[in-house]
Design a protein around this motif. Structure first.
Motif, PDB file in Angstrom:
ATOM      1  N   GLN A  11      -4.616  35.965   1.425  1.00  0.00           N
ATOM      2  CA  GLN A  11      -4.256  36.327  -0.139  1.00  0.00           C
ATOM      3  C   GLN A  11      -6.215  36.120  -0.639  1.00  0.00           C
ATOM      4  N   ILE A  12      -5.771  36.984  -1.603  1.00  0.00           N
ATOM      5  CA  ILE A  12      -7.642  36.459  -2.213  1.00  0.00           C
ATOM      6  C   ILE A  12      -6.778  36.730  -4.080  1.00  0.00           C
ATOM      7  N   LEU A  13      -7.518  35.334  -4.491  1.00  0.00           N
ATOM      8  CA  LEU A  13      -6.757  34.778  -5.621  1.00  0.00           C
ATOM      9  C   LEU A  13      -7.593  34.807  -6.352  1.00  0.00           C
ATOM     10  N   ALA A  14      -7.252  34.953  -7.636  1.00  0.00           N
ATOM     11  CA  ALA A  14      -8.435  34.742  -8.966  1.00  0.00           C
ATOM     12  C   ALA A  14      -8.278  33.581  -9.344  1.00  0.00           C
ATOM     13  N   ALA A  15      -9.370  32.649  -9.896  1.00  0.00           N
ATOM     14  CA  ALA A  15      -8.716  31.190 -10.223  1.00  0.00           C
ATOM     15  C   ALA A  15      -8.138  31.163 -11.273  1.00  0.00           C
ATOM     16  N   GLY A  16      -7.147  30.447 -11.210  1.00  0.00           N
ATOM     17  CA  GLY A  16      -6.511  29.860 -12.577  1.00  0.00           C
ATOM     18  C   GLY A  16      -5.082  30.717 -12.795  1.00  0.00           C
ATOM     19  N   ARG A  17      -4.878  31.000 -11.226  1.00  0.00           N
ATOM     20  CA  ARG A  17      -3.391  32.262 -11.137  1.00  0.00           C
ATOM     21  C   ARG A  17      -2.605  31.030 -10.435  1.00  0.00           C
ATOM     22  N   ARG A  18      -1.504  31.452 -11.046  1.00  0.00           N
ATOM     23  CA  ARG A  18      -0.639  30.483  -9.424  1.00  0.00           C
ATOM     24  C   ARG A  18       0.033  31.600  -8.429  1.00  0.00           C
ATOM     25  N   MET A  19       0.320  30.586  -7.844  1.00  0.00           N
ATOM     26  CA  MET A  19       0.444  31.093  -6.243  1.00  0.00           C
ATOM     27  C   MET A  19       0.914  30.174  -4.452  1.00  0.00           C
ATOM     28  N   THR A  20       1.938  30.315  -4.742  1.00  0.00           N
ATOM     29  CA  THR A  20       2.530  29.904  -4.307  1.00  0.00           C
ATOM     30  C   THR A  20       2.744  30.935  -2.244  1.00  0.00           C
ATOM     31  N   LEU A  21       2.571  29.781  -1.508  1.00  0.00           N
ATOM     32  CA  LEU A  21       2.464  29.690   0.048  1.00  0.00           C
ATOM     33  C   LEU A  21       4.297  29.243   0.584  1.00  0.00           C
ATOM     34  N   ARG A  22       4.461  30.051   1.421  1.00  0.00           N
ATOM     35  CA  ARG A  22       5.846  29.761   1.330  1.00  0.00           C
ATOM     36  C   ARG A  22       6.166  29.910   3.472  1.00  0.00           C
ATOM     37  N   CYS A  23       7.329  28.358   3.868  1.00  0.00           N
ATOM     38  CA  CYS A  23       6.713  28.441   4.835  1.00  0.00           C
ATOM     39  C   CYS A  23       8.500  28.206   4.855  1.00  0.00           C
ATOM     40  N   THR A  24       8.757  29.028   6.564  1.00  0.00           N
ATOM     41  CA  THR A  24      10.229  28.724   7.172  1.00  0.00           C
ATOM     42  C   THR A  24      10.336  28.342   7.936  1.00  0.00           C
ATOM     43  N   GLN A  25      11.211  27.536   8.537  1.00  0.00           N
ATOM     44  CA  GLN A  25      10.995  26.723  10.437  1.00  0.00           C
ATOM     45  C   GLN A  25      12.921  26.787  10.212  1.00  0.00           C
ATOM     46  N   ASP A  26      12.504  27.036  12.115  1.00  0.00           N
ATOM     47  CA  ASP A  26      14.128  27.520  12.480  1.00  0.00           C
ATOM     48  C   ASP A  26      14.336  26.416  13.945  1.00  0.00           C
ATOM     49  N   MET A  27      13.753  25.890  13.315  1.00  0.00           N
ATOM     50  CA  MET A  27      14.416  24.312  14.387  1.00  0.00           C
ATOM     51  C   MET A  27      15.251  23.491  14.304  1.00  0.00           C
ATOM     52  N   ARG A  28      15.512  23.421  13.299  1.00  0.00           N
ATOM     53  CA  ARG A  28      16.226  22.472  12.147  1.00  0.00           C
ATOM     54  C   ARG A  28      14.944  21.151  12.801  1.00  0.00           C
ATOM     55  N   HIS A  29      14.119  20.771  12.780  1.00  0.00           N
ATOM     56  CA  HIS A  29      13.324  20.183  12.522  1.00  0.00           C
ATOM     57  C   HIS A  29      13.611  19.212  10.830  1.00  0.00           C
ATOM     58  N   ASN A  30      14.081  18.085  11.015  1.00  0.00           N
ATOM     59  CA  ASN A  30      14.029  16.943   9.637  1.00  0.00           C
ATOM     60  C   ASN A  30      12.169  17.206   9.339  1.00  0.00           C
ATOM     61  N   ALA A  31      11.152  16.849   9.127  1.00  0.00           N
ATOM     62  CA  ALA A  31       9.718  16.473   8.350  1.00  0.00           C
ATOM     63  C   ALA A  31       9.249  17.885   8.841  1.00  0.00           C
ATOM     64  N   MET A  32       8.471  18.135   7.693  1.00  0.00           N
ATOM     65  CA  MET A  32       7.585  19.441   7.162  1.00  0.00           C
ATOM     66  C   MET A  32       6.201  19.224   6.578  1.00  0.00           C
ATOM     67  N   TYR A  33       5.342  19.529   7.156  1.00  0.00           N
ATOM     68  CA  TYR A  33       3.968  18.845   6.613  1.00  0.00           C
ATOM     69  C   TYR A  33       3.611  20.002   6.232  1.00  0.00           C
ATOM     70  N   TRP A  34       2.356  19.958   5.319  1.00  0.00           N
ATOM     71  CA  TRP A  34       1.162  20.880   4.895  1.00  0.00           C
ATOM     72  C   TRP A  34      -0.653  20.393   5.031  1.00  0.00           C
ATOM     73  N   TYR A  35      -1.179  20.988   5.690  1.00  0.00           N
ATOM     74  CA  TYR A  35      -2.489  20.603   6.279  1.00  0.00           C
ATOM     75  C   TYR A  35      -3.621  22.305   5.562  1.00  0.00           C
ATOM     76  N   ARG A  36      -4.108  21.721   4.933  1.00  0.00           N
ATOM     77  CA  ARG A  36      -5.851  22.918   4.676  1.00  0.00           C
ATOM     78  C   ARG A  36      -6.465  22.058   6.085  1.00  0.00           C
ATOM     79  N   GLN A  37      -6.853  23.254   6.514  1.00  0.00           N
ATOM     80  CA  GLN A  37      -8.511  22.999   7.419  1.00  0.00           C
ATOM     81  C   GLN A  37      -9.503  24.118   6.881  1.00  0.00           C
ATOM     82  N   ASP A  38     -10.272  22.481   7.334  1.00  0.00           N
ATOM     83  CA  ASP A  38     -11.985  23.524   6.279  1.00  0.00           C
ATOM     84  C   ASP A  38     -13.131  22.756   7.217  1.00  0.00           C
ATOM     85  N   LEU A  39     -13.434  23.804   7.007  1.00  0.00           N
ATOM     86  CA  LEU A  39     -14.600  23.445   8.471  1.00  0.00           C
ATOM     87  C   LEU A  39     -15.361  22.261   8.336  1.00  0.00           C
ATOM     88  N   GLY A  40     -15.595  21.577   9.510  1.00  0.00           N
ATOM     89  CA  GLY A  40     -16.108  20.619   9.810  1.00  0.00           C
ATOM     90  C   GLY A  40     -14.809  18.989   9.280  1.00  0.00           C
TER      91      GLY A  40
END
Lengths: 114, 113
Positions: A11-40
């Protein structure tokens, strides 16, 4: 195929806009996480949820919010996007027991904030 | 607090030669350690994990790692590199019982013919 589904993939987004990233799992896991990956920098934890109805802050939570209304879904919201939030975002889940500790990852959402 | 340090940001090997990716950890107690691999434009996949059982851990695709408490190391090795091993590798330590992880900065592996 069982696992983690993330949307959008890119997704390309203009600064100031609202954005929701969706995540769905079907393994019935209790714990969920969001990570960001940046070079280095590897992957850095943004927010997590140990069970439905609970959330917690990770290493880099500022500018992000999450909710966990049910076991399967864990959306990540950027209320007002800034260019420094340009990154690849990964959602992950685990069964939360001490026996494994293995995380299962989605394929990522590449976000560019202009 | 638990943390990991990957000693090499890039490793270049020839196909058929051994691969060594170095990782040191810091932990006040016996840690749970992992190696994950990320192929281009993909999510991360678990290669192997150490959870205080055998110190030599075998993973997928011929990789293995040895936990050495005296050296606080958890280096990843493979006897013979394949072109498909070209990827980024992350050394990871678990920081709580729910599975929160602390990632190293990653090692990019390049395999040349």
């Amino acid at each position: 195929i069982a696992g983690i589904t993330q949307a959008p993939t890119s997704q390309i987004l203009a600064a100031g806009r609202r954005m929701t990233l969706r995540c769905t799992q079907d393994m019935r896991h209790n714990a969920m996480y969001w990570y960001r990956q940046d070079l280095g920098l590897g992957l850095r934890l943004i927010h997590y949820s140990n069970t439905a109805g609970t959330t917690g802050k990770g290493e880099v939570p500022d500018g992000y919010s999450v909710s966990r209304a049910n076991t399967d879904d864990f959306p990540l919201t950027l209320a007002s996007a800034v260019p420094s939030q340009t990154s690849v975002y990964f959602c992950a889940s685990s069964d939360g027991t001490a026996n494994t500790g293995e995380l299962f990852f989605g394929e990522g959402s590449r976000l560019t904030v202009l | 607090a638990q943390s990991v340090t990957q000693l090499d940001s890039h490793v270049s090997v020839s196909e058929g030669t051994p691969v060594l990716l170095r990782c040191n950890y810091s932990s006040s107690y016996s840690p749970s350690l992992f190696w994950y691999v990320q192929h281009p434009n993909k999510g991360l996949q678990l290669l192997l994990k150490y959870t205080s059982a055998a110190t030599l851990v075998k993973g997928i695709n011929g990789f293995e790692a040895e936990f050495k408490k005296s050296e606080t190391s958890f280096h990843l090795t493979k006897p013979s590199a394949h072109m498909s091993d070209a990827a980024e590798y992350f050394c990871v330590v678990r920081t709580d019982s729910w599975g929160k992880l602390q990632f190293g900065a990653g090692t990019q592996v390049v395999v040349t013919p």
